[in-house]
Design an enzyme around this catalytic site. Structure first.
Site, mmCIF file in Angstrom:
data_model
loop_
_atom_site.group_PDB
_atom_site.id
_atom_site.type_symbol
_atom_site.label_atom_id
_atom_site.label_comp_id
_atom_site.label_asym_id
_atom_site.label_seq_id
_atom_site.Cartn_x
_atom_site.Cartn_y
_atom_site.Cartn_z
ATOM 1 N N ARG A 164 50.140 -24.066 -35.605
ATOM 2 C CA ARG A 164 50.516 -23.303 -36.791
ATOM 3 C C ARG A 164 49.330 -23.013 -37.718
ATOM 4 O O ARG A 164 49.404 -22.159 -38.582
ATOM 5 C CB ARG A 164 51.612 -24.067 -37.554
ATOM 6 C CG ARG A 164 52.930 -24.101 -36.820
ATOM 7 C CD ARG A 164 53.869 -25.176 -37.336
ATOM 8 N NE ARG A 164 53.520 -26.510 -36.841
ATOM 9 C CZ ARG A 164 54.207 -27.616 -37.125
ATOM 10 N NH1 ARG A 164 55.267 -27.561 -37.907
ATOM 11 N NH2 ARG A 164 53.825 -28.779 -36.626
ATOM 12 N N GLY A 166 54.116 -35.179 -27.554
ATOM 13 C CA GLY A 166 54.858 -35.592 -28.745
ATOM 14 C C GLY A 166 54.253 -36.821 -29.416
ATOM 15 O O GLY A 166 53.423 -37.522 -28.839
ATOM 16 N N GLU A 209 64.715 -34.668 -36.351
ATOM 17 C CA GLU A 209 63.753 -33.581 -36.544
ATOM 18 C C GLU A 209 64.475 -32.302 -36.975
ATOM 19 O O GLU A 209 65.615 -32.060 -36.550
ATOM 20 C CB GLU A 209 62.986 -33.325 -35.242
ATOM 21 C CG GLU A 209 61.969 -34.398 -34.933
ATOM 22 C CD GLU A 209 61.034 -34.644 -36.106
ATOM 23 O OE1 GLU A 209 60.248 -33.746 -36.441
ATOM 24 O OE2 GLU A 209 61.091 -35.729 -36.706
ATOM 25 N N ARG A 223 15.523 -27.595 -51.323
ATOM 26 C CA ARG A 223 16.002 -27.804 -49.956
ATOM 27 C C ARG A 223 15.803 -29.248 -49.507
ATOM 28 O O ARG A 223 15.125 -30.019 -50.166
ATOM 29 C CB ARG A 223 15.295 -26.805 -49.032
ATOM 30 C CG ARG A 223 15.758 -25.368 -49.314
ATOM 31 C CD ARG A 223 14.869 -24.356 -48.655
ATOM 32 N NE ARG A 223 14.737 -24.604 -47.223
ATOM 33 C CZ ARG A 223 13.811 -24.045 -46.453
ATOM 34 N NH1 ARG A 223 12.910 -23.218 -46.981
ATOM 35 N NH2 ARG A 223 13.771 -24.321 -45.175
ATOM 36 N N ASN A 249 0.545 -28.411 -63.345
ATOM 37 C CA ASN A 249 1.160 -27.183 -63.825
ATOM 38 C C ASN A 249 0.940 -26.078 -62.802
ATOM 39 O O ASN A 249 -0.202 -25.789 -62.432
ATOM 40 C CB ASN A 249 0.557 -26.787 -65.173
ATOM 41 C CG ASN A 249 1.317 -25.630 -65.777
ATOM 42 O OD1 ASN A 249 2.337 -25.806 -66.424
ATOM 43 N ND2 ASN A 249 0.822 -24.429 -65.519
ATOM 44 N N ARG A 263 -11.680 -15.760 -54.960
ATOM 45 C CA ARG A 263 -11.221 -14.367 -54.976
ATOM 46 C C ARG A 263 -12.450 -13.485 -55.131
ATOM 47 O O ARG A 263 -13.500 -13.958 -55.596
ATOM 48 C CB ARG A 263 -10.231 -14.143 -56.123
ATOM 49 C CG ARG A 263 -10.861 -14.368 -57.476
ATOM 50 C CD ARG A 263 -9.874 -14.181 -58.619
ATOM 51 N NE ARG A 263 -10.588 -14.231 -59.872
ATOM 52 C CZ ARG A 263 -10.179 -14.913 -60.947
ATOM 53 N NH1 ARG A 263 -9.072 -15.639 -60.909
ATOM 54 N NH2 ARG A 263 -10.873 -14.875 -62.046
HETATM 55 C C1 UD1 Z 1 56.069 -34.931 -37.922
HETATM 56 C C2 UD1 Z 1 57.353 -35.748 -37.783
HETATM 57 C C3 UD1 Z 1 58.349 -35.309 -38.850
HETATM 58 C C4 UD1 Z 1 57.731 -35.431 -40.211
HETATM 59 C C5 UD1 Z 1 56.417 -34.666 -40.294
HETATM 60 C C6 UD1 Z 1 55.726 -34.994 -41.604
HETATM 61 C C7 UD1 Z 1 57.637 -36.310 -35.404
HETATM 62 C C8 UD1 Z 1 58.386 -35.996 -34.162
HETATM 63 N N1 UD1 Z 1 57.915 -35.556 -36.480
HETATM 64 O O1 UD1 Z 1 56.402 -33.588 -37.620
HETATM 65 O O2 UD1 Z 1 59.517 -36.123 -38.783
HETATM 66 O O3 UD1 Z 1 58.618 -34.968 -41.205
HETATM 67 O O4 UD1 Z 1 55.537 -35.073 -39.236
HETATM 68 O O5 UD1 Z 1 54.561 -34.264 -41.778
HETATM 69 O O6 UD1 Z 1 56.868 -37.241 -35.407
HETATM 70 N N2 UD1 Z 1 50.159 -35.455 -32.589
HETATM 71 C C9 UD1 Z 1 49.564 -36.088 -31.525
HETATM 72 N N3 UD1 Z 1 50.084 -35.923 -30.280
HETATM 73 C C10 UD1 Z 1 51.160 -35.160 -30.032
HETATM 74 C C11 UD1 Z 1 51.777 -34.508 -31.138
HETATM 75 C C12 UD1 Z 1 51.262 -34.682 -32.416
HETATM 76 O O7 UD1 Z 1 48.576 -36.799 -31.698
HETATM 77 O O8 UD1 Z 1 51.570 -35.074 -28.871
HETATM 78 C C13 UD1 Z 1 49.584 -35.646 -33.945
HETATM 79 C C14 UD1 Z 1 49.097 -34.347 -34.555
HETATM 80 O O9 UD1 Z 1 47.713 -34.167 -34.292
HETATM 81 C C15 UD1 Z 1 49.359 -34.564 -36.036
HETATM 82 C C16 UD1 Z 1 50.494 -35.566 -36.093
HETATM 83 O O10 UD1 Z 1 50.577 -36.133 -34.799
HETATM 84 O O11 UD1 Z 1 48.233 -35.097 -36.690
HETATM 85 C C17 UD1 Z 1 51.811 -34.941 -36.475
HETATM 86 O O12 UD1 Z 1 52.151 -33.923 -35.540
HETATM 87 P P1 UD1 Z 1 52.831 -32.574 -35.971
HETATM 88 O O13 UD1 Z 1 53.001 -31.739 -34.770
HETATM 89 O O14 UD1 Z 1 52.138 -31.974 -37.124
HETATM 90 O O15 UD1 Z 1 54.272 -33.126 -36.421
HETATM 91 P P2 UD1 Z 1 55.303 -32.424 -37.392
HETATM 92 O O16 UD1 Z 1 55.987 -31.319 -36.682
HETATM 93 O O17 UD1 Z 1 54.641 -32.090 -38.653
HETATM 94 CA CA CA Z 2 52.533 -32.240 -39.410
#
Ligand code: UD1
Ligand code: CA
Length: 455
Positions: free
Chosen positions: A15, A78, A154, A331, A375, A438
């Site tokens: 996103r 996930g 979710e 710098r 200077n 010069r």
């Molecule tokens: C997640 C929560 C949601 C919560 C929200 C808050 C879950 C299923 N959902 O949703 O309940 O309200 O955060 O901001 O947990 N990530 C991984 N591996 C993966 C997927 C994600 O490391 O396979 C990491 C992402 O890099 C990120 C974090 O987990 O930093 C959260 O993932 P994201 O996809 O943003 O979850 P949300 O949809 O926001």
């Molecule tokens: Ca998130």
């Protein structure tokens, strides 16, 4: 009790529409994932494991100076799957693990401490952080039975009733390590997104009769950044917090709305900051400085009583009561002494300038060591580059460098010397001497008349 932390940072973040991993986007000059790691450390959690996947090498590179360990999530199935990938880190440990998303940089340290304390005090199996929010679209909902949390659903899996719940899941938790490990085995991906949700662990533990706790906090604390709009929101919230901290410490910010101060910047009291300034990295500005409009100062140390106006200073030091600018460019690896003056349109690169030395206008000094009390006339150029190598220039104390001098490096100028204006200096000027290099002036009598050019 033993404490450790997992930071989830394996997702790409579709996103946010970016070629670089979402967690590396910066908020107030620091990558989101590094905010989260630093927050853990500030809450006295030393053992931090970062789960990486998308752009793993990049994330590793940007976090490696923070002394963390890593788990690799090769495929992003996930948040629950991500935690599963840290099994190697968690197994054999007994105590509590804090799990935080790498895209939520705004959590206050006291909130993390509250969460941890509540978890330990109540002997919970899991304790989550939640917040009430007007529009919970996109967030997981906290489903309660009376006061008790029973599960998290979710957004995409919510039924109509659940969609109305405005208590959102912050995606920040404490878990008993053993309970977490056993419940991870029971996760399924039978949901709208076909993912293994960490949030399902809560329902699983609840069904097993374990104790689930919840700490409610402000929405601002919990903001997760999924889009550029949220990134800008997070930036504004943190910027306001940082500015407020400096105001409360006795720093005057004439217009906080146009003052951009990095999280790690330190400023002493009675320093006054005018509009449109950017301070970045590990910059330290001491007491009683005046930073007039339009400066960018990065990774630099500014001593007491310095005045700077419309200038750029990178990785350098400025000594007490020195003035810089307007329109100076200092710098990296430069060090300016105290009571010195670096004036308009002066560029200094990788050079030291002694106490009380004045470089007032239109001058370039590169790869030089300049003594104190010197200077520089207008338009002096240190000719440090011969097309092949950068050479060094050494100038002693109390030297007077006339206007429009070229110092062809490598070259040395002794203490108490004078250089006549317009000189091109190519060999050493000994202490106490005047150098003139010069062509001598010659006037041709009546030349204009003779050429018929007289008007
Ligand atoms: C997640 C929560 C949601 C919560 C929200 C808050 C879950 C299923 N959902 O949703 O309940 O309200 O955060 O901001 O947990 N990530 C991984 N591996 C993966 C997927 C994600 O490391 O396979 C990491 C992402 O890099 C990120 C974090 O987990 O930093 C959260 O993932 P994201 O996809 O943003 O979850 P949300 O949809 O926001
Ligand atoms: Ca998130």
């Amino acid at each position: 009790m033993y404490k450790c932390a997992l930071v989830l940072a394996a997702g790409q973040g579709k996103r946010i529409k970016s070629d670089i991993p979402k967690v590396l986007h910066k908020v107030c000059g620091k990558e989101m994932v590094n905010h989260v790691i630093d927050n853990m450390r500030n809450a006295n959690i030393e053992d931090v494991n970062v789960i990486i996947g998308k752009g793993a090498e990049l994330v590793k590179k940007e976090t490696e100076n923070r002394n963390v360990s890593y788990s690799l999530q090769e495929e992003q199935l996930g948040t629950g799957h991500a935690v599963k990938c840290a099994k190697g880190f968690l197994e054999g440990k007994d105590g509590v693990v804090a799990i935080f998303a790498g895209d939520a940089p705004l959590t206050k340290i006291e909130t993390i401490n509250n969460l941890m304390e509540e978890h330990i005090l109540k002997k919970n199996s899991a304790t989550l952080l939640s917040a009430y929010v007007e529009d919970p679209t996109g967030y997981g909902r906290i489903i309660r039975d009376g006061d008790e949390v029973v599960k998290i659903v979710e957004h995409k899996d919510c039924n109509e009733e659940e969609l109305k719940v405005n208590e959102m899941n912050a995606a920040m938790y404490c878990f008993d390590i053993k309970d977490l490990l056993s419940s991870l085995e029971k996760l399924s991906n039978d949901n709208n997104q076909g993912e293994y949700y960490l949030t399902d662990v809560i329902g699983i533990l609840k069904n097993e009769g374990k104790r689930i706790g919840a700490v409610v906090t402000d929405y601002e604390d919990t903001i997760g950044v999924n889009s550029r709009v949220q990134l800008a929101e997070a930036e504004e919230i943190l910027r306001n917090r940082i500015n407020e901290k400096h105001l409360n410490n006795g720093v005057t910010l004439i217009d906080p709305r146009t003052t951009y101060i990095g999280v790690d910047v330190k400023i002493g009291k009675d320093t006054i900051v005018y509009p449109n300034n950017i301070f970045e990295g590990n910059t330290v500005i001491a007491e009683n400085c005046t930073i007039l409009q339009g400066c960018r100062i990065k990774d630099s140390i500014i001593a007491k009583g310095v005045e700077i106006q419309s200038s750029v200073i990178l990785e350098s030091r400025i000594g007490e009561n020195t003035t810089v600018g307007p329109f100076a460019y200092i710098r990296p690896e430069s060090s300016i002494g105290k009571d010195a003056r670096i004036g308009d349109f002066v560029e200094i690169k990788k050079s030291t300038i002694g106490d009380g030395t004045k470089v007032s206008h239109l001058t370039y000094i590169g790869d030089a060591e300049v003594g104190s009390g010197c200077n520089f006339g207008c338009g002096t150029v240190v000719v440090n580059y011969d097309g092949k190598t950068k050479n060094k220039t050494i100038i002693g104390d109390n030297s007077f460098i006339g206007c429009n001098t070229n110092l062809v490096s490598p070259v040395e100028v002794g203490d108490n010397t004078y250089i006549a204006a317009g000189s091109t200096i190519t060999s050493k000027v000994e202490e106490g001497d005047l150098a003139i290099a010069r062509a001598k002036q010659r006037n041709i009598k009546g030349w204009v008349e003779k050429k018929g050019l007289m008007k």
